[in-house]
Design an enzyme around this catalytic site. Structure first.
Site, PDB file in Angstrom:
ATOM      1  N   LYS A 247       0.846  -1.197   0.000  1.00 61.23           N
ATOM      2  CA  LYS A 247       0.000   0.000   0.000  1.00 61.23           C
ATOM      3  C   LYS A 247       0.882   1.250   0.000  1.00 61.23           C
ATOM      4  O   LYS A 247       1.900   1.292   0.697  1.00 61.23           O
ATOM      5  CB  LYS A 247      -0.903  -0.026   1.236  1.00 61.23           C
TER       6      LYS A 247
ATOM      7  N   SER B 108      -9.884   2.220   2.887  1.00 57.71           N
ATOM      8  CA  SER B 108      -8.994   2.900   1.979  1.00 57.71           C
ATOM      9  C   SER B 108      -8.112   1.953   1.163  1.00 57.71           C
ATOM     10  O   SER B 108      -7.627   2.314   0.105  1.00 57.71           O
ATOM     11  CB  SER B 108      -8.083   3.851   2.764  1.00 57.71           C
TER      12      SER B 108
ATOM     13  N   SER C  89      -9.942  -0.280   7.012  1.00 55.66           N
ATOM     14  CA  SER C  89      -9.364  -0.159   5.666  1.00 55.66           C
ATOM     15  C   SER C  89      -8.685  -1.411   5.130  1.00 55.66           C
ATOM     16  O   SER C  89      -8.329  -1.462   3.956  1.00 55.66           O
ATOM     17  CB  SER C  89      -8.367   1.004   5.618  1.00 55.66           C
TER      18      SER C  89
END
Lengths: 518, 98
Positions: free
Chosen positions: A80, A155, A179
């Site tokens: 990420k 997210s 997330s």
């Protein structure tokens, strides 16, 4: 699609250890997959083919030389874009960090490199991890592999979509309010938020420091455990790191034993507000666990009804403070509103241009909640609610070994559906937020497809702090039984994207993308 | 609960160092009003006499031996800077602020 990329990370590790395949071959297969489908999915913000292949070559050489290597050595991974990666752009999905290349690695990234996992690239996310759909990424949204017109969650939508579309068997996510778990739920993949302090936050660009936790995003529970073991454990560079061995997650995932375990259904996290098909798959999953020897108890956590409100005060408060570091002075964007502008004017112009709407909303909200005269009413009250939620968990865990609920109240929604109404977006995290407030670990595993729309739903498991292995025992037991009932993993039923992307649809997505992002 | 006004939001944006256009301010007042109304729910929880909790872990201060470790070189630390001068971060003027 080659069969190689459809293997689990565990199977890939076996094949590598047996020298049936090389890491170079495996990494190349994933880079080819990325080239073929990511135009449509847009999971990656940056692909580092050269770096990944170089790492793969090194691992192959070390293996040929007879060196004993870590279990996942040679298995490629995506990270990420919130984790600092030395020499690789790190944007957090924000314009304010466009082009920034960190001079150091996050501890978690160091561990990936030391364990020999080639890093394929950086994965898309809502800007500074604020959002539940990746629509707040400054570089355009990620698309759900099950339906490219829908959100992949957020997210960490990039991380979930990446493993869900076989662009990598493993990915790193971060979970501040859900997330990792909510994207896993809506993409039919697995995601774990470890106990707060279980994985180092050093080098993780902070959103809310008392809530943030990095963890694994995978297609199977065992793969998540293998990755958890690599990234977990004490780090002297993080003052909130737990100084204890990683819980026995791999062993628990392999045993998949829930006999005699007390499974607590949280009354406040089921029923009303949850999509019928999501609730139905959840109820069936509980039945499977009972068949596997678990015992069901109902627990009540009355303070959970205040969790969302407390979270949307605590998170913006911490974020408004953390994001003050983006001041146009030492790194990132600098915008001059006029030639002779002062530092303060440059700061204000830079933050106006560099931050998106959601980030601005939350910074202003946090600034308000912390301002004198309102502190007690907002941030202070939220901190007291946090204590009540923590206490609710404590009493619930006296009656149950784990707590369960649907992960997300709905399946994946269409792009744009919730963008004009921030509160409706926030409700996506209603079942995942309590775990972050209390610091306890949580996992989402696929529970099936909702009848009304044929889209994946997630089953959430929560355990007491530092007892992460219980997530893996329950997750693996459920996965085993559901895979048997379905005749294979849920993802086998997802569209094969190669065909979906070969037409005109793909090029229109490619046009909409930000050129700088790649 | 006091209503959040446009002037309040403009003041907060100033504190947060975010320049905002009139349109943005108009939009933000409405959106924040709705969010605030919703999060104000925390005040209805049975929180009287409850000890506030800032962190999920019982935190103790962490110390390390006072030993020298390698750190970033000046060049690496400055590599991402918008502007560099004489091996330092070069920043806009800070005097004569309004």
């Amino acid at each position: 699609m080659t069969d190689l990329i459809r293997l689990t990370a565990d199977e890939m590790a076996d094949a590598l250890a047996a020298k049936d395949i090389s890491s170079l071959e495996l990494t190349r297969a994933h880079l080819e997959r990325i080239a073929a489908v990511d135009g449509g999915v847009h999971a990656f913000l940056h692909v580092d083919g050269e770096g990944a292949l170089a790492a793969a070559r090194t691992i192959d050489e070390r293996r040929s030389a007879g060196e004993a290597l870590p279990r996942l050595a040679g298995v490629p991974i995506g990270v990420k874009d919130v984790m600092a990666t030395k020499g690789l752009p790190t944007t957090c999905g924000s314009k304010i960090l466009q082009g920034w290349v960190p001079p150091y690695d996050a501890t978690l990234v160091t561990r990936l490199r030391q364990s020999g996992l080639p890093i394929l690239g950086k994965l898309n996310m809502d800007e500074f991890a604020m959002g539940s759909s990746t629509e707040h990424s400054a570089y355009g949204p990620t698309h759900n592999p099950w339906d490219l017109e829908r959100i992949p969650g957020g997210s960490g939508g990039g991380s979930a979509a990446c493993v869900g579309s076989y662009q990598a068997p493993l990915a790193i996510g971060t979970d501040t309010g859900g997330s990792i778990r909510q994207p896993a739920a809506v993409t039919g993949t697995v995601g774990t938020k470890p106990t707060y302090g279980g994985v180092s936050r050093f080098g993780l660009v902070a959103l809310a420091s008392s809530l943030d936790q990095a963890g694994p995003c995978t297609r199977t529970v065992l793969d998540a455990a293998l990755l958890h073991e690599v990234i977990g454990g004490y780090d002297p560079m993080d003052s909130t790191s737990i100084d204890a061995p990683v819980p026995p997650v791999v062993e628990a995932a392999r045993r998949a034993d829930v006999s005699g375990m007390r499974i607590g259904i949280v009354r406040e996290l089921t029923g009303e507000g949850f999509q019928a098909g999501v609730q139905k798959r959840f109820d069936e999953a509980v039945e499977h666990l009972v068949d596997a020897g678990a015992e069901v108890v109902e627990v009540s956590c009355p303070s959970f009804t205040y969790a969302l409100a407390a979270y949307y005060l605590i998170l913006p408060s911490e974020a408004s403070s953390n994001l003050a570091r983006f001041d146009a002075m030492r790194y990132g964007l600098r915008v001059w509103p006029s030639d002779d502008a002062s530092a303060e004017q440059v700061m204000a112009a830079t933050r106006a241009a560099g931050f998106g709407d959601e980030v601005k909303r939350r910074i202003i909200l946090g600034t308000y909640a912390l301002s004198s005269g309102y502190y007690d009413a907002y941030y202070g009250s939220a901190q007291k609610v946090r204590r009540l939620i923590y206490d609710d968990f404590a009493s619930a865990f006296e009656r149950a070994d784990v707590l369960v609920s649907p992960t997300s109240p709905t399946t994946a929604f269409r792009f744009g559906e919730k963008m004009t109404d921030p509160m409706s977006m926030y409700l996506q995290d209603i079942a995942t937020i309590p775990a972050n407030l209390a610091g306890v670990p949580g996992m989402s595993v696929p529970s099936g497809l909702a009848d009304e729309d044929g889209l994946p739903a997630g089953f959430q498991i929560l355990a007491p702090a530092t007892r992460d292995e219980r997530l893996y025992a329950v997750g693996a037991a459920l996965e085993q039984r559901l895979d048997a009932a379905w005749g294979g993993p849920l993802l086998d039923r997802a569209p094969t994207l190669a065909s979906a992307f070969s037409g005109a649809m793909g090029s229109s997505y490619a046009d909409a993308r930000d050129g700088e992002g790649r | 609960m006091p209503e959040l006004t446009r002037a309040d939001v403009a003041h907060l944006a100033g504190l947060a160092r975010i320049a905002m256009t009139d349109d943005e301010l108009d939009r933000m007042v409405g959106e924040l009003g709705i969010i605030l109304e919703s999060v104000a729910k925390v005040q209805q929880a049975p929180i009287e006499g409850v000890e506030p909790m800032s962190h999920p872990l019982p935190l103790t201060n962490v110390n390390r031996p006072d030993a020298v470790h390698p750190s970033l070189s000046a060049a690496a630390a400055l590599a991402g800077a918008p502007e560099v001068d004489q091996q330092r971060f070069s920043v806009p003027r800070i005097l004569d602020e309004e």
